[in-house]
Scaffold this motif. Structure first.
Motif, short mmCIF file in Angstrom:
data_model
loop_
_atom_site.label_atom_id
_atom_site.label_comp_id
_atom_site.label_asym_id
_atom_site.label_seq_id
_atom_site.Cartn_x
_atom_site.Cartn_y
_atom_site.Cartn_z
N GLY A 295 0.63 7.97 8.48
CA GLY A 295 1.32 8.53 9.63
C GLY A 295 1.13 7.70 10.88
N LEU A 296 -0.11 7.23 11.10
CA LEU A 296 -0.37 6.36 12.26
C LEU A 296 0.40 5.05 12.12
CD1 LEU A 296 -4.20 6.94 12.79
CD2 LEU A 296 -2.33 7.69 14.27
N GLY A 297 0.41 4.49 10.91
CA GLY A 297 1.16 3.26 10.67
C GLY A 297 2.63 3.44 10.93
N ALA A 298 3.20 4.54 10.46
CA ALA A 298 4.62 4.80 10.68
C ALA A 298 4.92 4.93 12.17
CB ALA A 298 5.05 6.07 9.94
N THR A 299 4.02 5.59 12.90
CA THR A 299 4.22 5.76 14.34
C THR A 299 4.20 4.42 15.06
OG1 THR A 299 3.19 7.94 14.22
CG2 THR A 299 3.32 6.91 16.40
N LEU B 229 0.82 -1.22 0.00
CA LEU B 229 0.00 0.00 0.00
C LEU B 229 0.85 1.27 0.00
CD1 LEU B 229 -3.02 -0.65 2.37
CD2 LEU B 229 -3.07 -0.19 -0.08
N CYS B 230 2.10 1.15 0.40
CA CYS B 230 3.00 2.31 0.38
C CYS B 230 3.17 2.86 -1.03
CB CYS B 230 4.35 1.93 0.97
SG CYS B 230 4.25 1.49 2.71
N PHE B 231 2.92 2.03 -2.03
CA PHE B 231 3.01 2.52 -3.40
C PHE B 231 1.94 3.57 -3.68
CE2 PHE B 231 5.59 -1.26 -4.04
CZ PHE B 231 6.62 -0.72 -4.80
N GLY B 232 0.88 3.58 -2.90
CA GLY B 232 -0.13 4.62 -3.06
C GLY B 232 0.42 6.01 -2.76
N TRP C 61 10.91 -0.19 8.19
CA TRP C 61 9.59 0.08 7.64
C TRP C 61 9.00 1.37 8.19
CZ3 TRP C 61 5.03 -3.98 8.07
CH2 TRP C 61 3.97 -3.58 7.28
N GLY C 62 9.01 1.57 9.48
CA GLY C 62 8.44 2.77 10.09
C GLY C 62 9.11 4.05 9.62
N PRO C 63 10.44 4.16 9.74
CA PRO C 63 11.10 5.38 9.27
C PRO C 63 10.92 5.64 7.77
CG PRO C 63 12.56 4.15 10.71
CD PRO C 63 11.36 3.29 10.48
N LEU C 64 11.00 4.58 6.95
CA LEU C 64 10.82 4.77 5.51
C LEU C 64 9.41 5.22 5.19
CD1 LEU C 64 12.78 1.69 4.07
CD2 LEU C 64 13.49 4.09 4.07
N LEU C 65 8.43 4.64 5.88
CA LEU C 65 7.04 5.05 5.67
C LEU C 65 6.83 6.50 6.11
CD1 LEU C 65 4.13 4.49 4.87
CD2 LEU C 65 3.79 3.40 7.11
N ALA C 66 7.47 6.90 7.20
CA ALA C 66 7.37 8.28 7.66
C ALA C 66 7.92 9.25 6.61
CB ALA C 66 8.10 8.46 8.99
N VAL C 67 9.06 8.90 6.01
CA VAL C 67 9.66 9.75 4.98
C VAL C 67 8.72 9.86 3.77
CG1 VAL C 67 11.54 9.84 3.29
CG2 VAL C 67 12.04 9.38 5.69
N LEU C 68 8.17 8.73 3.34
CA LEU C 68 7.24 8.76 2.19
C LEU C 68 5.98 9.55 2.51
CD1 LEU C 68 7.11 5.29 0.39
CD2 LEU C 68 8.02 7.45 -0.41
N THR C 69 5.49 9.43 3.72
CA THR C 69 4.27 10.14 4.12
C THR C 69 4.50 11.65 4.10
OG1 THR C 69 3.63 8.26 5.49
CG2 THR C 69 2.52 10.35 5.93
N VAL C 70 5.60 12.10 4.65
CA VAL C 70 5.92 13.53 4.64
C VAL C 70 6.08 14.02 3.20
CG1 VAL C 70 7.66 15.25 5.28
CG2 VAL C 70 6.89 13.55 6.96
N HIS C 71 6.78 13.24 2.39
CA HIS C 71 6.96 13.62 0.99
C HIS C 71 5.62 13.71 0.27
CE1 HIS C 71 7.54 12.80 -3.33
NE2 HIS C 71 8.46 13.72 -3.18
N TYR C 72 4.74 12.73 0.47
CA TYR C 72 3.41 12.72 -0.16
C TYR C 72 2.63 13.96 0.26
CZ TYR C 72 -1.36 11.13 -1.20
OH TYR C 72 -2.65 11.03 -1.66
N TYR C 73 2.64 14.26 1.55
CA TYR C 73 1.92 15.42 2.07
C TYR C 73 2.42 16.71 1.44
CZ TYR C 73 0.05 18.87 5.28
OH TYR C 73 -0.59 19.97 5.80
#
Length: 186
Positions: free
Chosen positions: A119-123, A85-88, A168-180
């Protein structure tokens, strides 16, 4: 058929303005989750000698209850599906609802509809390294005996399989901030 064509069919075409590093980060997430899934399936379902099952109450050993193999398989499949789902956060389908979704098709995905769950998932995933250390010591998160123990080479294989999962958590956080930032700027 080239690797790019296969990847685009599987994960979708990257959205306009998504840098190559972000797409690679999404791939890194799926690859970071895979070794732990394979370790669980190998150790619990296939019975490979990746761990030793000690005397454990059934409620603490995931493979000891009826349907334990189904739980392990479902956990592995759901983990990898959530990683995919991170590809989204980098693909076009993460910005506009896909055609196959009846009422929403083609409409823009609200930014917070993607950012809040990611963001919740990354946390939540940031807590994982603690649980990984406890598990490798044969303990549950609360500090009780887990009954699932690794020794020698088993411990090395465990760490090789689970250490990438800590990213996984840190990478997802980076992608989430970038997406936002990307969606807010556009």
């Amino acid at each position: 058929m080239g690797a790019r064509t296969i990847a685009a069919r599987l994960h979708g075409t990257p959205a306009p303005g998504v840098p190559r590093w972000a797409v690679r980060t999404a791939y890194a997430i799926t690859l970071a989750v895979l070794p732990s899934c394979l370790w669980r399936i190998g150790g619990f379902i296939l019975g490979l000698p990746l761990l030793e099952h000690g005397p454990t109450p059934p409620e603490q050993d995931p493979a000891s209850f009826d349907g334990g193999w189904a739980y392990i398989l479902a956990l592995s499949v759901v983990s990898e599906a959530l990683a995919l789902l991170c590809f989204g956060l980098v693909a076009r389908w993460g910005e506009a609802w896909p055609r196959w979704i009846p009422v929403l098709r083609g409409r823009p995905v609200p930014v917070l509809a993607a950012v809040v769950p990611a963001g919740l998932g990354a946390t939540v995933l940031m807590v994982f390294p603690y649980s990984m250390v406890m598990f490798s010591l044969g303990l549950t998160i609360r500090g009780d005996k887990a009954g699932i123990i690794t020794h020698g080479w088993q411990t090395a294989v465990f760490w090789i399989s689970y250490l990438p999962l800590a990213a996984w958590g840190p990478l997802l956080a980076v992608l989430t901030v970038h997406y936002y930032r990307r969606r807010r700027a556009g």
